[in-house]
Design a protein around this motif. Structure first.
Motif, PDB file in Angstrom:
ATOM      1  N   ASN A 103       0.829  -1.217   0.000  1.00  0.00           N
ATOM      2  CA  ASN A 103       0.000   0.000   0.000  1.00  0.00           C
ATOM      3  C   ASN A 103       0.856   1.258   0.000  1.00  0.00           C
ATOM      4  N   LYS A 104       1.931   1.251   0.783  1.00  0.00           N
ATOM      5  CA  LYS A 104       2.831   2.411   0.834  1.00  0.00           C
ATOM      6  C   LYS A 104       3.471   2.653  -0.533  1.00  0.00           C
ATOM      7  N   MET A 105       3.917   1.578  -1.164  1.00  0.00           N
ATOM      8  CA  MET A 105       4.580   1.720  -2.462  1.00  0.00           C
ATOM      9  C   MET A 105       3.595   2.123  -3.559  1.00  0.00           C
ATOM     10  N   MET A 106       2.342   1.722  -3.411  1.00  0.00           N
ATOM     11  CA  MET A 106       1.327   2.170  -4.368  1.00  0.00           C
ATOM     12  C   MET A 106       1.059   3.658  -4.182  1.00  0.00           C
ATOM     13  N   THR A 107       0.997   4.085  -2.939  1.00  0.00           N
ATOM     14  CA  THR A 107       0.725   5.488  -2.637  1.00  0.00           C
ATOM     15  C   THR A 107       1.827   6.393  -3.184  1.00  0.00           C
ATOM     16  N   ASP A 108       3.091   5.998  -2.982  1.00  0.00           N
ATOM     17  CA  ASP A 108       4.180   6.851  -3.474  1.00  0.00           C
ATOM     18  C   ASP A 108       4.619   6.480  -4.897  1.00  0.00           C
ATOM     19  N   ARG A 109       3.930   5.538  -5.505  1.00  0.00           N
ATOM     20  CA  ARG A 109       4.099   5.123  -6.908  1.00  0.00           C
ATOM     21  C   ARG A 109       5.441   4.487  -7.239  1.00  0.00           C
ATOM     22  N   THR A 110       6.204   4.107  -6.217  1.00  0.00           N
ATOM     23  CA  THR A 110       7.475   3.440  -6.495  1.00  0.00           C
ATOM     24  C   THR A 110       7.276   2.008  -6.974  1.00  0.00           C
ATOM     25  N   SER A 172       7.558 -17.583   6.294  1.00  0.00           N
ATOM     26  CA  SER A 172       8.137 -17.061   5.054  1.00  0.00           C
ATOM     27  C   SER A 172       8.480 -15.593   5.264  1.00  0.00           C
ATOM     28  N   TRP A 173       9.480 -15.136   4.553  1.00  0.00           N
ATOM     29  CA  TRP A 173       9.951 -13.761   4.677  1.00  0.00           C
ATOM     30  C   TRP A 173       9.310 -12.898   3.610  1.00  0.00           C
ATOM     31  N   LYS A 174       8.894 -11.678   4.020  1.00  0.00           N
ATOM     32  CA  LYS A 174       8.327 -10.707   3.090  1.00  0.00           C
ATOM     33  C   LYS A 174       8.955  -9.344   3.355  1.00  0.00           C
ATOM     34  N   ILE A 175       8.961  -8.518   2.325  1.00  0.00           N
ATOM     35  CA  ILE A 175       9.426  -7.149   2.485  1.00  0.00           C
ATOM     36  C   ILE A 175       8.360  -6.391   3.276  1.00  0.00           C
ATOM     37  N   SER A 176       8.760  -5.791   4.394  1.00  0.00           N
ATOM     38  CA  SER A 176       7.806  -4.997   5.181  1.00  0.00           C
ATOM     39  C   SER A 176       8.002  -3.507   4.970  1.00  0.00           C
ATOM     40  N   ASN A 177       9.156  -3.130   4.444  1.00  0.00           N
ATOM     41  CA  ASN A 177       9.401  -1.723   4.096  1.00  0.00           C
ATOM     42  C   ASN A 177      10.481  -1.680   3.024  1.00  0.00           C
ATOM     43  N   LEU A 178      10.253  -0.819   2.023  1.00  0.00           N
ATOM     44  CA  LEU A 178      11.198  -0.708   0.923  1.00  0.00           C
ATOM     45  C   LEU A 178      11.263   0.726   0.465  1.00  0.00           C
ATOM     46  N   THR A 179      12.465   1.270   0.445  1.00  0.00           N
ATOM     47  CA  THR A 179      12.670   2.598  -0.107  1.00  0.00           C
ATOM     48  C   THR A 179      13.571   2.446  -1.331  1.00  0.00           C
ATOM     49  N   LEU A 180      13.270   3.212  -2.350  1.00  0.00           N
ATOM     50  CA  LEU A 180      14.020   3.114  -3.600  1.00  0.00           C
ATOM     51  C   LEU A 180      14.451   4.498  -4.069  1.00  0.00           C
ATOM     52  N   LYS A 181      15.646   4.544  -4.609  1.00  0.00           N
ATOM     53  CA  LYS A 181      16.116   5.734  -5.315  1.00  0.00           C
ATOM     54  C   LYS A 181      16.647   5.227  -6.654  1.00  0.00           C
ATOM     55  N   VAL A 182      16.019   5.675  -7.729  1.00  0.00           N
ATOM     56  CA  VAL A 182      16.399   5.218  -9.055  1.00  0.00           C
ATOM     57  C   VAL A 182      17.137   6.333  -9.779  1.00  0.00           C
ATOM     58  N   SER A 183      18.280   6.006 -10.327  1.00  0.00           N
ATOM     59  CA  SER A 183      19.063   6.955 -11.124  1.00  0.00           C
ATOM     60  C   SER A 183      19.217   6.354 -12.512  1.00  0.00           C
TER      61      SER A 183
END
Length: 185
Positions: A103-110, A172-183
Protein backbone atom coordinates in the motif's frame (compact mmCIF):
# COMPACT_ATOMS: atom_id res chain seq x y z
CA UNK A 1 32.16 -54.11 38.32
CA UNK A 2 32.70 -54.65 34.64
CA UNK A 3 29.02 -53.97 33.84
CA UNK A 4 29.15 -50.76 35.85
CA UNK A 5 32.27 -49.59 33.98
CA UNK A 6 30.68 -50.31 30.59
CA UNK A 7 27.52 -48.51 31.63
CA UNK A 8 29.52 -45.45 32.68
CA UNK A 9 31.38 -45.41 29.38
CA UNK A 10 28.13 -45.73 27.44
CA UNK A 11 26.52 -42.94 29.48
CA UNK A 12 29.60 -40.71 29.04
CA UNK A 13 29.60 -41.36 25.28
CA UNK A 14 25.85 -40.65 25.04
CA UNK A 15 26.23 -37.44 27.04
CA UNK A 16 29.13 -36.34 24.82
CA UNK A 17 27.10 -37.10 21.71
CA UNK A 18 24.11 -35.10 23.00
CA UNK A 19 26.39 -32.15 23.85
CA UNK A 20 28.03 -32.21 20.42
CA UNK A 21 24.65 -32.39 18.66
CA UNK A 22 23.27 -29.54 20.78
CA UNK A 23 26.28 -27.32 20.11
CA UNK A 24 26.22 -28.10 16.39
CA UNK A 25 22.48 -27.44 16.23
CA UNK A 26 22.79 -24.08 18.01
CA UNK A 27 25.65 -23.08 15.75
CA UNK A 28 23.60 -23.84 12.66
CA UNK A 29 20.67 -21.84 13.99
CA UNK A 30 22.82 -18.81 14.72
CA UNK A 31 24.69 -18.99 11.43
CA UNK A 32 21.44 -19.23 9.47
CA UNK A 33 19.46 -16.65 11.46
CA UNK A 34 20.05 -13.75 9.09
CA UNK A 35 20.58 -15.78 5.95
CA UNK A 36 16.86 -16.61 5.55
CA UNK A 37 15.91 -12.96 5.50
CA UNK A 38 18.92 -12.06 3.34
CA UNK A 39 18.19 -14.74 0.74
CA UNK A 40 14.53 -13.76 0.72
CA UNK A 41 15.44 -10.07 0.38
CA UNK A 42 17.66 -10.89 -2.60
CA UNK A 43 14.92 -12.91 -4.30
CA UNK A 44 12.12 -10.45 -3.53
CA UNK A 45 14.15 -7.46 -4.76
CA UNK A 46 14.97 -9.32 -7.96
CA UNK A 47 11.24 -9.91 -8.54
CA UNK A 48 10.05 -6.43 -7.51
CA UNK A 49 12.69 -4.56 -9.54
CA UNK A 50 12.31 -6.67 -12.69
CA UNK A 51 9.49 -6.41 -15.22
CA UNK A 52 8.70 -8.04 -18.53
CA UNK A 53 7.14 -6.22 -21.47
CA UNK A 54 4.12 -8.53 -21.00
CA UNK A 55 3.77 -7.54 -17.34
CA UNK A 56 3.90 -3.88 -18.36
CA UNK A 57 1.20 -4.53 -20.98
CA UNK A 58 -0.90 -6.39 -18.38
CA UNK A 59 -0.56 -3.41 -16.04
CA UNK A 60 -1.65 -1.04 -18.81
CA UNK A 61 -4.67 -3.25 -19.56
CA UNK A 62 -5.61 -3.41 -15.88
CA UNK A 63 -5.25 0.38 -15.57
CA UNK A 64 -7.49 0.97 -18.60
CA UNK A 65 -10.15 -1.41 -17.26
CA UNK A 66 -10.06 0.38 -13.92
CA UNK A 67 -10.38 3.80 -15.58
CA UNK A 68 -13.35 2.58 -17.63
CA UNK A 69 -15.02 1.18 -14.52
CA UNK A 70 -14.53 4.51 -12.75
CA UNK A 71 -16.03 6.40 -15.70
CA UNK A 72 -19.00 4.02 -15.89
CA UNK A 73 -19.77 4.40 -12.19
CA UNK A 74 -19.15 8.15 -12.24
CA UNK A 75 -16.54 7.70 -9.54
CA UNK A 76 -14.21 10.67 -9.54
CA UNK A 77 -12.66 9.96 -6.18
CA UNK A 78 -10.24 7.35 -7.48
CA UNK A 79 -11.48 4.73 -5.04
CA UNK A 80 -12.29 2.28 -7.82
CA UNK A 81 -8.82 2.70 -9.31
CA UNK A 82 -7.06 2.29 -5.97
CA UNK A 83 -9.01 -0.88 -5.23
CA UNK A 84 -8.35 -2.22 -8.70
CA UNK A 85 -4.64 -1.49 -8.59
CA UNK A 86 -4.38 -3.04 -5.14
CA UNK A 87 -5.84 -6.26 -6.52
CA UNK A 88 -3.47 -6.18 -9.48
CA UNK A 89 -0.34 -5.52 -7.41
CA UNK A 90 -1.40 -7.96 -4.68
CA UNK A 91 -1.56 -10.65 -7.34
CA UNK A 92 1.85 -9.72 -8.69
CA UNK A 93 3.78 -8.95 -5.50
CA UNK A 94 1.71 -10.43 -2.67
CA UNK A 95 4.19 -13.25 -2.11
CA UNK A 96 7.06 -10.76 -1.80
CA UNK A 97 5.60 -7.88 0.24
CA UNK A 98 3.39 -7.31 3.22
CA UNK A 99 0.09 -5.58 2.54
CA UNK A 100 1.24 -2.43 4.37
CA UNK A 101 4.42 -2.22 2.28
CA UNK A 102 2.46 -2.77 -0.91
CA UNK A 103 0.00 0.00 0.00
CA UNK A 104 2.83 2.41 0.83
CA UNK A 105 4.58 1.72 -2.46
CA UNK A 106 1.33 2.17 -4.37
CA UNK A 107 0.73 5.49 -2.64
CA UNK A 108 4.18 6.85 -3.47
CA UNK A 109 4.10 5.12 -6.91
CA UNK A 110 7.47 3.44 -6.49
CA UNK A 111 5.80 0.11 -7.19
CA UNK A 112 5.63 0.96 -10.89
CA UNK A 113 9.27 1.96 -11.47
CA UNK A 114 10.23 -1.15 -13.44
CA UNK A 115 6.89 -1.10 -15.31
CA UNK A 116 7.63 2.41 -16.58
CA UNK A 117 11.14 1.41 -17.62
CA UNK A 118 9.87 -1.69 -19.49
CA UNK A 119 7.40 0.53 -21.36
CA UNK A 120 10.01 3.22 -22.05
CA UNK A 121 12.67 0.83 -23.38
CA UNK A 122 10.25 -1.72 -24.88
CA UNK A 123 12.30 -4.46 -23.27
CA UNK A 124 12.14 -6.77 -20.31
CA UNK A 125 13.92 -5.15 -17.37
CA UNK A 126 16.13 -7.30 -15.17
CA UNK A 127 17.59 -6.50 -11.76
CA UNK A 128 21.21 -7.63 -11.65
CA UNK A 129 24.16 -7.46 -9.27
CA UNK A 130 21.97 -6.92 -6.22
CA UNK A 131 24.30 -6.17 -3.31
CA UNK A 132 22.93 -6.30 0.23
CA UNK A 133 24.67 -4.81 3.25
CA UNK A 134 23.22 -5.69 6.62
CA UNK A 135 22.42 -2.68 8.79
CA UNK A 136 23.96 -3.14 12.21
CA UNK A 137 20.91 -1.72 13.97
CA UNK A 138 18.54 -4.40 12.72
CA UNK A 139 19.37 -7.91 11.60
CA UNK A 140 16.58 -8.01 9.01
CA UNK A 141 17.26 -4.58 7.43
CA UNK A 142 19.64 -4.14 4.51
CA UNK A 143 21.01 -1.31 2.41
CA UNK A 144 21.01 -2.44 -1.18
CA UNK A 145 22.12 -1.44 -4.64
CA UNK A 146 21.31 -3.01 -7.97
CA UNK A 147 21.62 -2.45 -11.69
CA UNK A 148 18.59 -2.46 -13.96
CA UNK A 149 19.40 -3.73 -17.43
CA UNK A 150 17.44 -4.43 -20.58
CA UNK A 151 17.08 -8.12 -21.34
CA UNK A 152 17.44 -7.50 -25.07
CA UNK A 153 21.03 -6.21 -24.98
CA UNK A 154 22.03 -6.21 -21.28
CA UNK A 155 22.44 -2.43 -21.44
CA UNK A 156 22.37 -0.81 -18.00
CA UNK A 157 19.57 1.75 -17.96
CA UNK A 158 19.42 2.59 -14.26
CA UNK A 159 20.92 2.08 -10.84
CA UNK A 160 18.77 1.52 -7.79
CA UNK A 161 19.71 2.07 -4.17
CA UNK A 162 17.62 1.87 -1.05
CA UNK A 163 16.79 0.07 2.14
CA UNK A 164 14.80 -3.15 2.46
CA UNK A 165 13.36 -4.47 5.71
CA UNK A 166 12.28 -8.09 5.92
CA UNK A 167 9.63 -9.56 8.21
CA UNK A 168 8.96 -13.22 8.86
CA UNK A 169 5.30 -14.15 8.57
CA UNK A 170 4.01 -17.70 8.81
CA UNK A 171 7.47 -19.16 8.16
CA UNK A 172 8.14 -17.06 5.05
CA UNK A 173 9.95 -13.76 4.68
CA UNK A 174 8.33 -10.71 3.09
CA UNK A 175 9.43 -7.15 2.48
CA UNK A 176 7.81 -5.00 5.18
CA UNK A 177 9.40 -1.72 4.10
CA UNK A 178 11.20 -0.71 0.92
CA UNK A 179 12.67 2.60 -0.11
CA UNK A 180 14.02 3.11 -3.60
CA UNK A 181 16.12 5.73 -5.32
CA UNK A 182 16.40 5.22 -9.05
CA UNK A 183 19.06 6.96 -11.12
CA UNK A 184 18.67 6.45 -14.85
CA UNK A 185 21.90 5.99 -16.79
Amino acid sequence: MRKSGNLRMIMAAALTLVCVMTIAGCGKQQAGAGSGSEQSAQSALEHVLSCTVQEAADFETASEEIKQAAEETGDETGIVSVDGLETYFQGRFGDDMTEDCLNKMMTDRTIAVSIKLAEQYQSDILAEDIQLTKKSSNEDMYDFEAKLVTAADSKQIASVTGVVTMEERQSSWKISNLTLKVSES
